[in-house]
Write a protein that holds these residues in place. Structure first.
Motif, PDB file in Angstrom:
ATOM      1  N   UNK A   1     -10.916 -11.528  27.327  1.00 44.68           N
ATOM      2  CA  UNK A   1     -12.054 -10.626  26.707  1.00 44.68           C
ATOM      3  C   UNK A   1     -11.355  -9.177  26.155  1.00 44.68           C
ATOM      4  N   UNK A   2     -11.686  -8.947  25.119  1.00 42.42           N
ATOM      5  CA  UNK A   2     -11.282  -7.727  24.427  1.00 42.42           C
ATOM      6  C   UNK A   2     -12.174  -6.923  23.809  1.00 42.42           C
ATOM      7  N   UNK A   3     -11.987  -5.435  23.863  1.00 40.61           N
ATOM      8  CA  UNK A   3     -12.792  -4.669  23.025  1.00 40.61           C
ATOM      9  C   UNK A   3     -12.113  -3.286  22.787  1.00 40.61           C
ATOM     10  N   UNK A   4     -12.632  -2.690  21.848  1.00 41.11           N
ATOM     11  CA  UNK A   4     -12.053  -1.240  21.326  1.00 41.11           C
ATOM     12  C   UNK A   4     -12.718  -0.933  20.267  1.00 41.11           C
ATOM     13  N   UNK A   5     -11.854  -0.062  19.392  1.00 43.33           N
ATOM     14  CA  UNK A   5     -12.226   0.458  18.278  1.00 43.33           C
ATOM     15  C   UNK A   5     -11.703   0.071  17.044  1.00 43.33           C
ATOM     16  N   UNK A   6     -12.413   0.298  15.969  1.00 44.26           N
ATOM     17  CA  UNK A   6     -11.857  -0.155  14.578  1.00 44.26           C
ATOM     18  C   UNK A   6     -11.985   0.909  13.719  1.00 44.26           C
ATOM     19  N   UNK A   7     -11.244   1.112  12.694  1.00 46.16           N
ATOM     20  CA  UNK A   7     -11.019   1.943  11.661  1.00 46.16           C
ATOM     21  C   UNK A   7     -10.789   1.191  10.483  1.00 46.16           C
ATOM     22  N   UNK A   8     -12.103   1.404   9.585  1.00 50.86           N
ATOM     23  CA  UNK A   8     -12.298   0.525   8.274  1.00 50.86           C
ATOM     24  C   UNK A   8     -12.260   1.102   7.068  1.00 50.86           C
ATOM     25  N   UNK A   9     -12.050   0.605   5.980  1.00 55.68           N
ATOM     26  CA  UNK A   9     -12.001   1.107   4.679  1.00 55.68           C
ATOM     27  C   UNK A   9     -12.468   0.122   3.681  1.00 55.68           C
ATOM     28  N   UNK A  10     -12.669   0.044   2.311  1.00 57.92           N
ATOM     29  CA  UNK A  10     -12.932  -0.559   1.323  1.00 57.92           C
ATOM     30  C   UNK A  10     -12.132  -0.091  -0.010  1.00 57.92           C
ATOM     31  N   UNK A  11     -11.426  -1.014  -0.524  1.00 57.04           N
ATOM     32  CA  UNK A  11     -10.490  -0.552  -1.700  1.00 57.04           C
ATOM     33  C   UNK A  11     -10.425  -1.523  -2.736  1.00 57.04           C
ATOM     34  N   UNK A  12     -10.013  -1.264  -3.810  1.00 53.56           N
ATOM     35  CA  UNK A  12     -10.098  -2.111  -5.084  1.00 53.56           C
ATOM     36  C   UNK A  12     -10.219  -1.327  -6.540  1.00 53.56           C
TER      37      UNK A  12
ATOM     38  N   UNK B   1     -11.076   1.764 -12.880  1.00 50.73           N
ATOM     39  CA  UNK B   1     -10.622   2.918 -12.116  1.00 50.73           C
ATOM     40  C   UNK B   1     -10.134   2.325 -10.741  1.00 50.73           C
ATOM     41  N   UNK B   2      -9.076   2.644  -9.838  1.00 52.04           N
ATOM     42  CA  UNK B   2      -8.951   2.263  -8.604  1.00 52.04           C
ATOM     43  C   UNK B   2      -9.806   3.277  -7.913  1.00 52.04           C
TER      44      UNK B   2
ATOM     45  N   UNK C   1     -11.728  -6.475 -14.497  1.00 56.31           N
ATOM     46  CA  UNK C   1     -11.303  -6.576 -13.377  1.00 56.31           C
ATOM     47  C   UNK C   1     -11.646  -6.082 -12.126  1.00 56.31           C
ATOM     48  N   UNK C   2     -13.053  -6.003 -11.963  1.00 50.97           N
ATOM     49  CA  UNK C   2     -13.644  -5.463 -10.838  1.00 50.97           C
ATOM     50  C   UNK C   2     -13.213  -6.003  -9.465  1.00 50.97           C
ATOM     51  N   UNK C   3     -13.033  -5.515  -8.509  1.00 49.88           N
ATOM     52  CA  UNK C   3     -12.585  -6.073  -7.349  1.00 49.88           C
ATOM     53  C   UNK C   3     -12.933  -5.195  -6.047  1.00 49.88           C
ATOM     54  N   UNK C   4     -13.299  -5.451  -4.984  1.00 48.41           N
ATOM     55  CA  UNK C   4     -13.508  -4.809  -3.712  1.00 48.41           C
ATOM     56  C   UNK C   4     -13.100  -5.491  -2.742  1.00 48.41           C
ATOM     57  N   UNK C   5     -12.312  -5.017  -1.826  1.00 44.91           N
ATOM     58  CA  UNK C   5     -11.781  -5.876  -0.680  1.00 44.91           C
ATOM     59  C   UNK C   5     -11.879  -5.050   1.018  1.00 44.91           C
ATOM     60  N   UNK C   6     -12.094  -5.675   1.861  1.00 44.74           N
ATOM     61  CA  UNK C   6     -12.004  -5.023   3.228  1.00 44.74           C
ATOM     62  C   UNK C   6     -10.660  -4.767   3.794  1.00 44.74           C
ATOM     63  N   UNK C   7     -10.534  -3.666   4.413  1.00 43.74           N
ATOM     64  CA  UNK C   7      -9.314  -3.537   5.186  1.00 43.74           C
ATOM     65  C   UNK C   7      -9.664  -2.912   6.646  1.00 43.74           C
ATOM     66  N   UNK C   8      -9.312  -3.263   7.794  1.00 40.84           N
ATOM     67  CA  UNK C   8      -9.620  -2.792   9.040  1.00 40.84           C
ATOM     68  C   UNK C   8      -8.599  -2.596   9.810  1.00 40.84           C
ATOM     69  N   UNK C   9      -8.474  -1.634  10.546  1.00 39.18           N
ATOM     70  CA  UNK C   9      -7.454  -1.552  11.663  1.00 39.18           C
ATOM     71  C   UNK C   9      -8.088  -1.559  13.105  1.00 39.18           C
ATOM     72  N   UNK C  10      -7.570  -2.431  14.158  1.00 35.73           N
ATOM     73  CA  UNK C  10      -8.281  -2.399  15.329  1.00 35.73           C
ATOM     74  C   UNK C  10      -7.348  -1.922  16.496  1.00 35.73           C
ATOM     75  N   UNK C  11      -7.684  -1.290  17.392  1.00 41.04           N
ATOM     76  CA  UNK C  11      -7.192  -0.910  18.663  1.00 41.04           C
ATOM     77  C   UNK C  11      -8.000  -1.490  19.726  1.00 41.04           C
TER      78      UNK C  11
END
Length: 224
Positions: A28-39, A44-45, A196-206
């Motif tokens: 079992x695991x638990x913690x925090x995430x730090x997420x963003x969306x980019x594209x 425009x970036x 060329x529209x695009x949007x993606x998830x990025x997520x850092x977890x501890x």
């Protein structure tokens, strides 16, 4: 309903893996995430402001033969998304919620009876859960509306997400572990991309977690 059934079956399979693999361990695991969306939108970036959340999940560690490599599938609840507006008095965010199925292959470095370093890599498949557009103004949080998922121009984002998961951490001899992971979204979440529209998830977890021992007490005493 189909998603709930799929996730239920997946969780059941994870428990069965522990039953059929003699050396496998459930954790079992638990913690925090730090997420963003980019594209890129409208030529425009674009990159939102990262937002914090939490994550919790179930995983199985199944050693592959006598190697230091193990197959480590997991199913995790993860809060993702990003701030679309962030000032001193106003914060607006897309608060996305996912169930992530991750299939990592993990390499352990060191003696298994001591603290070990581990590195992992594997594919990730994310299933969207009910999500909201939220606003925090002068410290007061309110829900603006529900976020819709689908494949038409009327929706906010595509539903199912997929990507790659990178993992590293420390595993202690008492079964506890600390892990840092980064999930790189590879699917374009724009429902109907224009140009060329695009949007993606990025997520850092501890995450901090614990693997339950599957060694009988009698065998443990003999090993000591």
């Amino acid at each position: 309903m189909k998603k709930v059934l799929f996730l239920f079956i997946t969780a059941a399979c994870l428990f069965q893996l522990n039953a059929i693999a003699q050396k496998a361990q459930v954790g079992l695991a638990g913690g925090v995430s730090l997420s963003n969306m980019y594209g890129r939108l409208d030529g425009l970036d674009t990159r939102g402001e990262a937002r914090g959340g939490f994550t919790t999940g179930l995983l199985v560690d199944a050693p592959i033969g006598k190697t230091n490599i193990s197959f480590q599938p997991g199913i995790h609840y993860v809060q993702k998304g990003s701030y679309t507006t962030k000032t001193e008095i106003l914060k607006e965010a897309d608060a996305l919620r996912y169930i992530d199925l991750v299939l990592n292959f993990v390499h352990h470095i060191g003696n298994k009876n001591k603290t070990r370093l581990f590195l992992g890599l594997g594919p990730q498949l994310g299933f969207n859960l009910p999500s909201k557009k939220v606003k925090i103004e002068d410290g007061e949080r309110s829900e603006v509306r529900s976020i819709s998922f689908g494949e038409t121009i009327a929706e906010d984002y595509r539903g199912i997400d997929y990507g790659a998961n990178l993992l590293m951490g420390l595993r202690f001899k008492n079964g506890m572990f600390f892990a840092v992971n980064y999930t790189l979204g590879l699917r374009n979440l724009v429902p109907v991309p224009a140009g060329d529209d695009k949007l993606r998830n990025g997520s850092l977890g501890f995450r901090l977690g614990y693997f339950f021992s599957n060694t009988p007490k009698e065998k443990k005493k003999k090993e000591k």
